[in-house]
Design an enzyme around this catalytic site. Structure first.
Site, PDB file in Angstrom:
ATOM      1  CD  GLU A  81      30.502  11.234   8.543  1.00  0.00           C
ATOM      2  OE1 GLU A  81      31.079  10.423   9.294  1.00  0.00           O
ATOM      3  OE2 GLU A  81      29.452  11.003   7.959  1.00  0.00           O
ATOM      4  NE  ARG A 111      30.761   2.940   5.330  1.00  0.00           N
ATOM      5  CZ  ARG A 111      30.133   2.189   6.198  1.00  0.00           C
ATOM      6  NH1 ARG A 111      28.944   1.698   5.901  1.00  0.00           N
ATOM      7  NH2 ARG A 111      30.666   1.906   7.344  1.00  0.00           N
ATOM      8  CG  HIS A 112      31.464   8.315   5.518  1.00  0.00           C
ATOM      9  ND1 HIS A 112      32.181   7.178   5.748  1.00  0.00           N
ATOM     10  CD2 HIS A 112      30.434   8.302   6.395  1.00  0.00           C
ATOM     11  CE1 HIS A 112      31.622   6.492   6.747  1.00  0.00           C
ATOM     12  NE2 HIS A 112      30.544   7.153   7.144  1.00  0.00           N
ATOM     13  CD  GLU A 139      24.135   3.118   9.220  1.00  0.00           C
ATOM     14  OE1 GLU A 139      25.077   2.803   9.958  1.00  0.00           O
ATOM     15  OE2 GLU A 139      23.510   4.191   9.330  1.00  0.00           O
ATOM     16  CB  SER A 183      20.197   4.640  11.476  1.00  0.00           C
ATOM     17  OG  SER A 183      21.439   3.989  11.415  1.00  0.00           O
TER      18      SER A 183
HETATM   19  P1  ATP Z   1      27.871   5.519   9.074  1.00  0.00           P
HETATM   20  O1  ATP Z   1      28.055   4.782  10.367  1.00  0.00           O
HETATM   21  O2  ATP Z   1      27.778   4.621   7.891  1.00  0.00           O
HETATM   22  O3  ATP Z   1      28.820   6.645   8.889  1.00  0.00           O
HETATM   23  P2  ATP Z   1      25.798   6.862  10.483  1.00  0.00           P
HETATM   24  O4  ATP Z   1      25.267   5.776  11.357  1.00  0.00           O
HETATM   25  O5  ATP Z   1      26.735   7.858  11.027  1.00  0.00           O
HETATM   26  O6  ATP Z   1      26.425   6.225   9.151  1.00  0.00           O
HETATM   27  P3  ATP Z   1      23.164   8.003  10.512  1.00  0.00           P
HETATM   28  O7  ATP Z   1      23.383   9.137  11.447  1.00  0.00           O
HETATM   29  O8  ATP Z   1      22.533   6.770  11.009  1.00  0.00           O
HETATM   30  O9  ATP Z   1      24.579   7.652   9.817  1.00  0.00           O
HETATM   31  O10 ATP Z   1      22.426   8.592   9.214  1.00  0.00           O
HETATM   32  C1  ATP Z   1      21.370   7.916   8.533  1.00  0.00           C
HETATM   33  C2  ATP Z   1      21.776   7.559   7.127  1.00  0.00           C
HETATM   34  O11 ATP Z   1      22.312   8.685   6.438  1.00  0.00           O
HETATM   35  C3  ATP Z   1      22.876   6.520   7.039  1.00  0.00           C
HETATM   36  O12 ATP Z   1      22.360   5.222   7.180  1.00  0.00           O
HETATM   37  C4  ATP Z   1      23.412   6.770   5.648  1.00  0.00           C
HETATM   38  O13 ATP Z   1      22.577   6.208   4.655  1.00  0.00           O
HETATM   39  C5  ATP Z   1      23.302   8.262   5.517  1.00  0.00           C
HETATM   40  N1  ATP Z   1      24.582   8.916   5.813  1.00  0.00           N
HETATM   41  C6  ATP Z   1      25.054   9.240   7.039  1.00  0.00           C
HETATM   42  N2  ATP Z   1      26.248   9.857   6.948  1.00  0.00           N
HETATM   43  C7  ATP Z   1      26.525   9.934   5.624  1.00  0.00           C
HETATM   44  C8  ATP Z   1      27.619  10.486   4.884  1.00  0.00           C
HETATM   45  N3  ATP Z   1      28.627  11.086   5.475  1.00  0.00           N
HETATM   46  N4  ATP Z   1      27.579  10.408   3.535  1.00  0.00           N
HETATM   47  C9  ATP Z   1      26.539   9.809   2.918  1.00  0.00           C
HETATM   48  N5  ATP Z   1      25.484   9.274   3.559  1.00  0.00           N
HETATM   49  C10 ATP Z   1      25.471   9.338   4.894  1.00  0.00           C
HETATM   50 MG    MG Z   2      23.411   4.960  11.463  1.00  0.00          MG
END
Ligand code: ATP
Ligand code: MG
Length: 434
Positions: free
Chosen positions: A214, A220-221, A357, A360
């Protein structure tokens, strides 16, 4: 050993003790000097009355640069001047490692240091008890998660982190060179935990690294985080999955509040354990709230960071920290999620914590033909997923699961503000060391 305090670095025999640690501070006040020695469990005061101490030893200890590592042996005395109620009058010392001057970062100085500077010298940052406390709590969190899932019949598994295909969207894959082939770092264990549902290992969990390319710089990422994934067979609907996550998150919050008392005190934080069941909002309800607040989102759009924040604020007004958002449009969710027939929605959910979030999940599409159709609809080539699809061709039970970023959970629980605070050595687009 632990007769005096809960420490492995102090041993006492007949009133004589040896303490080992870092020199946090040296104060010389003419006839008397004090050295504060720190280890994992706290600090102890070394008192040096000049007249009663060997002059060479006095010189050696009072000239030590801050953060040097030493062992000091001496006589233990009760003292009402120190937090421990003890002080040590030294008779000998061994210098293990003299610290350089100046320090890249202060350990006790009350100055605001930039996050980047702290992370650049993370070893020093971690000498602060309030920083270490975060990682002690994180370790306890993992213990509590494992305790709860095991109690619920989940088997711990390890899936490969070097893969031929990704599950969560092409743009976020880290491509690597695997001998003469291209490969990718795992974004999540999604495909493998689902394959396992076809085997009879009908409840599995994994705690392991997930990698996301990303290119965004947010609080948060990160590009590498610890994902706590679970997958369970024989479910009737996604609500069973939601109930399981709720049980686990509640166990973590309740457990940390109790087990982590000392660390929470050091951090000056309290954990609020929300009442159960956690409220369930639907995507449609949330979309309306977000639109009413002025965000130009349309049906099918992801709620996004801003949307999530608006919902979080609204829930906070009601005193709600943790809540599910369910029934997302199938369009906004990955191919493996089950569609809700006759509607544009799906059997999916997010768990949000204070406007963000953290997880998921949902019921998965276990019917081979429907799964292939969904892949095609998402523009994926089923041939690239042959190893995964095969497991659906020969008997696959209905199943569902979740993924939780454990750092996001920790950040929200402790209001740390930035996910980097919850990772020892964070990775983001700008940071590859330390
Ligand atoms: P967001 O929309 O917040 O970027 P996402 O929907 O892309 O998250 P998911 O693929 O649903 O993420 O991944 C499941 C979980 O993993 C997320 O709810 C989050 O807690 C965690 N997560 C996802 N991407 C990241 C990241 N780049 N850094 C930290 N935690 C992450
Ligand atoms: Mg998600």
């Amino acid at each position: 050993m632990s007769a005096v305090r809960n420490s492995s670095n102090i041993s006492v025999e007949d009133g004589t003790a040896t303490v080992k640690g870092w020199v946090q501070d040296v104060r010389a006040l003419g006839g008397i000097a004090f050295v504060t020695l720190r280890d994992r469990f706290g600090t102890i005061q070394i008192t040096l009355p000049k007249k009663k101490i060997d002059p060479e030893l006095f010189e050696e200890l009072t000239k030590l640069p801050r953060e040097s590592v030493v062992a000091v042996t001496g006589e233990v005395k009760a003292s009402n001047q120190t937090a421990l109620g003890l002080e040590l009058i030294p008779t000998s010392a061994e210098i293990y490692s003299k610290a350089g001057v100046p320090l890249p970062l202060g350990v006790v100085d009350k100055v605001n240091v930039e996050m980047d500077t702290r992370l650049n010298h993370r070893f020093m940052d971690l000498r602060k008890p309030e920083i270490r406390a975060i990682f002690e709590l994180k370790a306890m969190m993992v213990e509590l998660i494992e305790e709860c899932v095991r109690e619920n019949g989940f088997i711990q598994v390890y899936t490969p982190k070097i893969n031929a295909a990704g599950a969560e969207g092409g743009a976020e894959l880290f491509k690597i060179q695997y001998f003469d082939k291209p490969a990718f770092l795992a974004q999540s264990p999604q495909l493998y935990k689902q394959i396992l549902m076809s085997t009879g290992l009908d409840r599995v969990f994994e705690l392991g690294p997930a990698f996301r390319a990303e290119l965004s710089n947010t609080n948060r990422h990160v590009t590498e985080f610890i994902s706590f994934d679970g997958e369970m067979s024989w479910i009737q609907n996604e609500e069973e999955v939601m109930a399981m996550i709720e049980t686990i998150v509640d166990h973590v919050l309740t457990g940390l509040k109790e087990k982590g008392k000392k660390q929470l005190e050091i951090l000056g934080k309290e954990i609020n354990v929300p009442a159960r069941p956690y409220p369930i909002l639907t995507y449609s309800e949330c979309l309306k709230i977000v639109q009413d607040a002025g965000l130009p989102l349309k049906e099918g759009d992801d709620l996004g960071t801003e949307g999530e924040k608006i919902i979080g604020d609204k829930m906070a007004e009601k005193g709600v920290d943790l809540y599910f958002i369910a029934e997302y449009p199938e369009e906004a969710k990955p191919f493996y999620i089950m569609e809700k027939d006759g509607t544009p929605y799906s059997f999916s959910f997010d768990l949000d914590y204070k406007g963000q979030e953290i997880s998921s999940g949902g019921q998965r599409e276990h019917r081979y033909d429907r799964l292939v159709a969904r892949m095609e609809k998402k523009g994926l080539n089923p041939a690239d997923f042959q190893f995964y699809l095969e497991a659906f061709e020969y008997g696959m039970p209905p199943h569902g699961g979740w993924g939780i970023g454990i750092e996001r959970l920790l950040v929200k629980m402790l209001d740390l503000g930035n996910i980097r605070e919850a990772i020892l050595f964070p990775r983001d687009p700008a940071r590859l060391t330390p």
